[in-house]
Each structure stands twice: as C-alpha cells, then as structure tokens.
Design a protein around this motif. Structure first.
Motif, PDB file in Angstrom:
ATOM      1  N   LEU A 193      -2.356  11.694  -1.891  1.00 19.71           N
ATOM      2  CA  LEU A 193      -2.246  10.757  -3.009  1.00 19.71           C
ATOM      3  C   LEU A 193      -3.296   9.651  -2.944  1.00 19.71           C
ATOM      4  CD1 LEU A 193       1.643  10.552  -3.233  1.00 19.71           C
ATOM      5  CD2 LEU A 193       0.088  11.643  -4.851  1.00 19.71           C
ATOM      6  N   GLY A 194      -4.321   9.851  -2.086  1.00 19.54           N
ATOM      7  CA  GLY A 194      -5.488   8.990  -2.168  1.00 19.54           C
ATOM      8  C   GLY A 194      -5.546   7.805  -1.244  1.00 19.54           C
ATOM      9  N   ALA A 195      -4.641   7.690  -0.264  1.00 16.34           N
ATOM     10  CA  ALA A 195      -4.673   6.549   0.648  1.00 16.34           C
ATOM     11  C   ALA A 195      -5.585   6.803   1.843  1.00 16.34           C
ATOM     12  CB  ALA A 195      -3.258   6.215   1.131  1.00 16.34           C
ATOM     13  N   ASP A 196      -5.578   8.021   2.342  1.00 19.32           N
ATOM     14  CA  ASP A 196      -6.308   8.365   3.562  1.00 19.32           C
ATOM     15  C   ASP A 196      -7.717   8.811   3.214  1.00 19.32           C
ATOM     16  OD1 ASP A 196      -7.210   9.217   6.007  1.00 19.32           O
ATOM     17  OD2 ASP A 196      -5.483  10.501   6.447  1.00 19.32           O
ATOM     18  N   ILE A 243      -2.287   2.335  -8.199  1.00 19.02           N
ATOM     19  CA  ILE A 243      -2.400   1.682  -6.893  1.00 19.02           C
ATOM     20  C   ILE A 243      -1.024   1.532  -6.258  1.00 19.02           C
ATOM     21  CG2 ILE A 243      -3.102  -0.435  -5.701  1.00 19.02           C
ATOM     22  CD1 ILE A 243      -5.187  -0.811  -7.934  1.00 19.02           C
ATOM     23  N   GLY A 244      -0.910   1.961  -5.012  1.00 19.43           N
ATOM     24  CA  GLY A 244       0.350   1.884  -4.281  1.00 19.43           C
ATOM     25  C   GLY A 244       1.202   3.127  -4.401  1.00 19.43           C
ATOM     26  N   GLN A 245       0.680   4.181  -5.028  1.00 18.27           N
ATOM     27  CA  GLN A 245       1.482   5.388  -5.210  1.00 18.27           C
ATOM     28  C   GLN A 245       1.752   6.070  -3.870  1.00 18.27           C
ATOM     29  OE1 GLN A 245      -0.920   7.767  -7.844  1.00 18.27           O
ATOM     30  NE2 GLN A 245      -2.221   8.546  -6.216  1.00 18.27           N
ATOM     31  N   GLY A 246       2.758   6.919  -3.869  1.00 18.24           N
ATOM     32  CA  GLY A 246       3.171   7.578  -2.631  1.00 18.24           C
ATOM     33  C   GLY A 246       4.318   6.815  -1.990  1.00 18.24           C
ATOM     34  N   VAL A 247       4.415   6.875  -0.680  1.00 16.95           N
ATOM     35  CA  VAL A 247       5.439   6.118   0.045  1.00 16.95           C
ATOM     36  C   VAL A 247       5.060   4.643   0.025  1.00 16.95           C
ATOM     37  CG1 VAL A 247       6.583   5.782   2.257  1.00 16.95           C
ATOM     38  CG2 VAL A 247       5.926   8.084   1.539  1.00 16.95           C
ATOM     39  N   TYR A 273       0.828  -1.198   0.000  1.00 13.59           N
ATOM     40  CA  TYR A 273       0.000   0.000   0.000  1.00 13.59           C
ATOM     41  C   TYR A 273       0.864   1.251   0.000  1.00 13.59           C
ATOM     42  CZ  TYR A 273       0.904  -0.303   5.094  1.00 13.59           C
ATOM     43  OH  TYR A 273       1.496  -0.411   6.338  1.00 13.59           O
ATOM     44  N   GLY A 274       0.270   2.329  -0.486  1.00 13.22           N
ATOM     45  CA  GLY A 274       0.959   3.612  -0.513  1.00 13.22           C
ATOM     46  C   GLY A 274       0.394   4.550   0.533  1.00 13.22           C
ATOM     47  N   THR A 275       1.260   5.366   1.114  1.00 10.99           N
ATOM     48  CA  THR A 275       0.840   6.385   2.075  1.00 10.99           C
ATOM     49  C   THR A 275       1.370   7.741   1.635  1.00 10.99           C
ATOM     50  OG1 THR A 275       2.764   5.857   3.453  1.00 10.99           O
ATOM     51  CG2 THR A 275       0.683   4.785   4.022  1.00 10.99           C
ATOM     52  N   ASP A 276       0.796   8.781   2.204  1.00 11.63           N
ATOM     53  CA  ASP A 276       1.213  10.133   1.844  1.00 11.63           C
ATOM     54  C   ASP A 276       2.539  10.485   2.510  1.00 11.63           C
ATOM     55  OD1 ASP A 276      -1.114  10.466   0.369  1.00 11.63           O
ATOM     56  OD2 ASP A 276      -2.231  11.249   2.087  1.00 11.63           O
ATOM     57  N   PRO A 277       3.470  11.098   1.768  1.00  7.21           N
ATOM     58  CA  PRO A 277       4.769  11.456   2.349  1.00  7.21           C
ATOM     59  C   PRO A 277       4.712  12.639   3.305  1.00  7.21           C
ATOM     60  CG  PRO A 277       4.649  12.171   0.070  1.00  7.21           C
ATOM     61  CD  PRO A 277       3.415  11.363   0.325  1.00  7.21           C
ATOM     62  N   GLY A 278       3.596  13.341   3.367  1.00  6.08           N
ATOM     63  CA  GLY A 278       3.473  14.473   4.266  1.00  6.08           C
ATOM     64  C   GLY A 278       2.028  14.854   4.480  1.00  6.08           C
ATOM     65  N   PRO A 279       1.734  15.640   5.518  1.00  7.59           N
ATOM     66  CA  PRO A 279       0.346  15.998   5.849  1.00  7.59           C
ATOM     67  C   PRO A 279      -0.332  16.852   4.783  1.00  7.59           C
ATOM     68  CG  PRO A 279       1.898  17.269   7.183  1.00  7.59           C
ATOM     69  CD  PRO A 279       2.697  16.223   6.469  1.00  7.59           C
TER      70      PRO A 279
END
Length: 558
Positions: A476-479, A495-499, A466-472
């Motif tokens: 990028l659509g995970a949260d 799918i899986g973009q970001g961190v 899974y991908g998470t956002d690199p900052g607040p």
C-alpha cells in the motif's frame, strides 16, 4: 569507480590547485549553532549555503566570525568553541591550551596530538561514547560502547584529508531492536554482527580527501553522508541511512552554489540468520544528483534538486551510466534519452529570513505526477510527492539563546519506491530521505535553550501518523523497498492507508560540556505507538546517561 577516480585525476591536473578545506562532521546540535549565526546575521553569509550539508570548515569560520549575532555571553562562547574546533583556518595561537601534558599532548584545547608545519598539518583525537540506561519496554539493559580515533589534516595546504574509525557494541532500546529485526539493518549504519542476545556490533570507518580545482570549485571524494535542506528532516536527501562512497563537485561563485554528487549505493544487504548482513558481495546501484542554490536576495534562497537512481548491470554486478556524468542540471532529459529505465526525482527547497531571528523554510519533492489524474481526484497511485514546511525562531520572545522550531512533513504512498531494489530511493535497506519512508504525516517541534555557557537543553516533540502494510504480500505504498508494480490498488490511495499508526516521540536532553568537545548527557525518551495491529503497539520510557568525546549524540527519533 576506477574510471571515475581517473577522471578526478585528470580534472585536478587541469587546474592550479588552491587552499583546501575539510568539512565539519554532520551533527544536529553543532550545526544548530552555525545555522543560528546565519539567521541572526543581518544578511545571508557569503560563505555558507545552508541547504547542502556538511559545510566546509573554512566557510564555518567565516560565518561565525561575523559580529552581528554575538549579543550574549553564550554566543561568544559558542563562537570561540567552533573556531577553536577549526583553528587551522583561524590561528593556532588562539586555540593553545594553558597547560599541556608532557609538552606534547593537548597543546591546543581541541587536539590530543597535532602537527603544524608549513607543508603538513595533522590532528589526532580519540573518540569515546559510553552510555547506559533503562528501557521500560525491554528486559535488556541498553548501552553504547564506542571507541575510536579521528584524524584530519592537510598536505602542502592543497590536499585535505579526514577519517574517523569507530568500533561499537550496543544494546539499543526495544523499538530500535525491532527495526533491526524487521529490516535486517542497524539504523544509520552498514555492516553489523549480533552481540549477545539483544545487542549489535558494528565497525564504522568514514573518510575522504578534499582539494580545490580552482578558487571557486571544491572536490571531495570519500565515504560519508550528505544532507539537503534546512529542516530537521529532509524529504530530498538525509543522513538517516548508512554512509556511502561518493564524489562531490561543489562550485560556488557570486550568489550561486552548484553541487554535483555521484554516489555508489548498496541495493540490498541480505539478512543472515546468524544475525548479521552475511559475507557475500552485495548488489550495487548508483545515484547522481544536482543541487543548485541561489541567493535571490540577501534574505531569500531558492534551491533546485534532482536525482537519478540507476543500475546498468545485473544481480551479480553493476555498471555506471556515463551519460549521468553530465554536470548540467535537468537529468530527466538524459534519462529519457537512455530509454527512461531509471528513477528520476525532482525537488525544490527554500528559506526566507523574514526578520532577524525568524526563518521560514520548506521543500517539495516530485517523484511522478500526471496532471489529468491529479485533477480527477481519484487517488491514483502514481501521483507521488513529499512536502515540508517549517519555521525557526531564534532568541524567541526576547529570551536570549532560546530557539524554537516547528516543521510539518507529508509524503504520499509509493513516493521514493520504484520497479526494483536497483532503482528505489534507498541505500543499505534504509530510506535515503525520511526514516518513515512514505505514506505519512508528521509534525516536529523542537526547543533549544542555553541558560549558561556550557549547558545545552533541548526537547523534541514529534507526532506522526502513518500507514503500514498489513502483510508481506500487500503493498500500500509505505515501504520504499517494495516494488511498486506489486501495488495492491491502482486508485483510491490516500495518505495513511493500510494499518493505521499514531506515534508520539518525546526527547528531553541536557548536555554539559566538561571540556572542549567532552560532554555529559542526561536524556529521557518517551515513545508511544498505537497501531491498528495490537502486537505492534508499544510504549517506551528510556532514560540514559552518557559521556561523549569528539562524537555526536546518536539520534533515533523514528
């Protein structure tokens, strides 16, 4: 909600009320035994549509009572265990204890105290969950200390009631503590307070009333959880988030079950620096949903699901949209009629018992899609969907009571999110569907084995990317809690973009039933997360032993 309660009263008065039934609490291990009976029976049970949980107790007894699947001593033991749990729909004499205490306590194997008269039934049971363990990734010592009481019964055999009241203190493994620190909530729970340096303290009270408006229409009003689907996860509606207040109308006739669910949700739960959710009034929103389940044949079921998330108030209050009381399916037309201000989701689910002991199942959720953008293949952010494919194999390879399950789940970025906290698919700062939210791929593998009557062995092996956002300030659509109008990019989403995060979760559990609904659990959890941000990478080895009475084992598989 006062108007809704009044509407319930008017609805009841229009019908001759028939015998009611409470619902069996959601419990993955317990429901596995019921679903096992459903799959191993020759045809679908006429009582239980397994795609909407919880199940009515009277329907469970009818399903378990079939002799088609009772081909081992373990199956016969499990059938008796479940029917004893619901003796009011089977017969008190069959559940009587050989020895009671003071002629009042444990007169049946399932109840600490009970009353059984023509006009009134009452069952009272203690709840206890004591667990201790060791977490390799934490300096604290994890434990769970839950005490409570369960009350259930009926009045005049027309009104049913159920309630559990639990007080808990716990220190969870480090990865669960991190979730609370990041989100400001305890997974699966609502209001909480800080307990010591690493622990949490929370009070849980669930309950509802049930009544039947007619032979085929059942109503339930209360505060609890619901689950849609036949899988370990649900991409439509899961029990991961906190309980909520709801009205459920369930109509079952012929091969059809139609469920209307009206729910009040918490849009946000501001996190206090004191280590709790604070004391101010939390903003609210609403969800209305329909689920239509049809047994197309004796071994093929198709379900249609739709949900609307909405709010008609402001930051200090909320109002219900009365158009959504319409019980007819396809809310999208009504949502367009009101100006399309809300979050509309549409889904399907299905199960196919292809052979005795073998089931394929799946789900698909569509949040938004533009065909021209999909054909262009340019990664437009608005093509939002989730998919689940799975299979179950009971008595695998001819080994009695060895059950296997495999499941694949995938969700595109920005699925479930919307323009504000008042329309996203979340409740109490927790996703209403999959625990990971969106922007992930996941494989789930589960094995369950019952070698002797009272011993239950299980293993869960879950791989996720899974991908998470690199900052607040990056979205990028995970949260699912983030406003999708703050998205970082319009195209080239995948799918899986970001961190990037690669996670392996392994849960090995052995449970032994000492007495009816009294279990001792030995569990080991291995969780390894490798993240593109080194500080988020971690490895957990968590071993615990627990004793449980009249309560499900706590699931923290995320």
């Amino acid at each position: 909600m006062k108007k809704i309660i009044l509407l319930i009263g008017l609805f009841i008065s229009a019908f001759a009320v028939t015998a009611q039934s409470i619902y069996a609490p959601l419990n993955a291990d317990y429901y596995h035994l019921i679903d096992r009976a459903d799959v191993l029976n020759k045809n679908f049970s006429e009582s239980v549509h397994t795609s909407f949980k919880p199940y009515r107790a009277v329907d469970i007894v009818a399903t378990i009572d079939s002799a088609d699947f009772l081909n081992s001593a373990q199956d016969q033991f499990n059938a008796k265990f479940i029917k004893t749990d619901h003796w009011e729909y089977w017969g008190e004499d069959s559940a009587r204890s050989k020895k009671s205490f003071l002629k009042k306590i444990y007169r049946t194997r399932a109840d600490f105290l009970h009353v059984n008269t023509k006009d009134f039934k009452l069952r009272v049971n203690p709840i206890l969950y004591l667990s201790g363990g060791r977490d390799s990734n934490s300096g604290s010592t994890p434990f769970i200390n839950t005490r409570g009481v369960q009350i259930r019964g009926s009045i005049d055999d027309k009104i049913g009631f159920y309630s559990t009241i639990e007080e808990s203190q716990a220190v969870f493994p480090k990865y669960v503590q991190d979730y609370t620190t990041d989100r400001g909530v305890v997974p699966n729970e609502a209001f909480w307070k800080k307990y010591g340096e690493h622990g949490v303290d929370f009070f849980t009270a669930r309950g509802y009333f049930t009544f039947n408006a007619s032979k085929h229409i059942a109503l339930q009003f209360g505060y609890d959880k619901n689950f849609v689907g036949n899988g370990y996860r649900s991409m439509l509606l899961s029990d991961f988030s906190a309980p909520s207040t709801f009205l459920k109308i369930q109509t079952k006739v012929w091969r059809i079950q139609y469920t209307n669910l009206y729910t009040e949700l918490i849009a946000d739960a501001p996190y206090s620096s004191f280590g709790s959710n604070g004391t101010e009034e939390f903003p609210k929103k609403f969800m209305t949903s329909h689920h239509l389940s049809i047994n197309i044949t004796d071994n093929l079921n198709i379900g249609v699901f739709e949900a609307i998330i909405f709010n008609r108030g402001d930051s200090t209050g909320s109002a219900f949209e009365w158009n959504y009381l319409n019980p007819i399916i396809f809310y999208r037309s009504i949502e367009q009629y009101t100006g399309s201000p809300d979050n509309a989701l549409f889904g399907i689910d299905w199960k196919w018992n292809i052979a005795k002991g073998v089931q394929f199942y799946g789900q698909g959720l569509l949040d938004e899609m533009v065909i021209s953008e999909l054909k262009a293949g340019n990664g437009w952010w608005g093509n939002k969907f989730s998919v689940q494919l799975g299979g179950k194999y009971y008595n695998a390879f001819g080994i009695k009571n060895l059950d296997l399950q495999a499941e694949y789940n995938v969700s595109r970025p920005f699925t479930y999110s919307h323009e504000s906290i008042f329309t996203n698919f979340a409740h109490y700062r927790q996703p209403l569907a999959h625990p990971l939210g969106a922007n992930f791929k996941e494989g789930v593998f589960i094995a369950r084995y019952q070698p002797i009557l009272k011993l239950y062995l299980s293993s869960k092996f879950i791989i996720s990317q899974y991908g998470t956002d690199p900052g607040p300030n990056i979205n990028l659509g995970a949260d699912v809690l983030k406003d999708y109008t703050t998205r970082t990019q319009e195209y080239n989403n995948e799918i899986g973009q970001g961190v990037s995060n690669d996670q392996l979760y392994l849960d090995l559990t052995a449970s032994y039933m000492l007495k009816h609904n009294l279990f001792i659990d030995l569990r080991h959890v291995y969780r390894d997360r490798t993240s593109g941000l080194a500080e988020l990478s971690s490895t957990t080895n968590f071993t615990s032993i627990a004793i449980r009475l009249n309560v499900a084992a706590r699931e923290q598989s995320f």
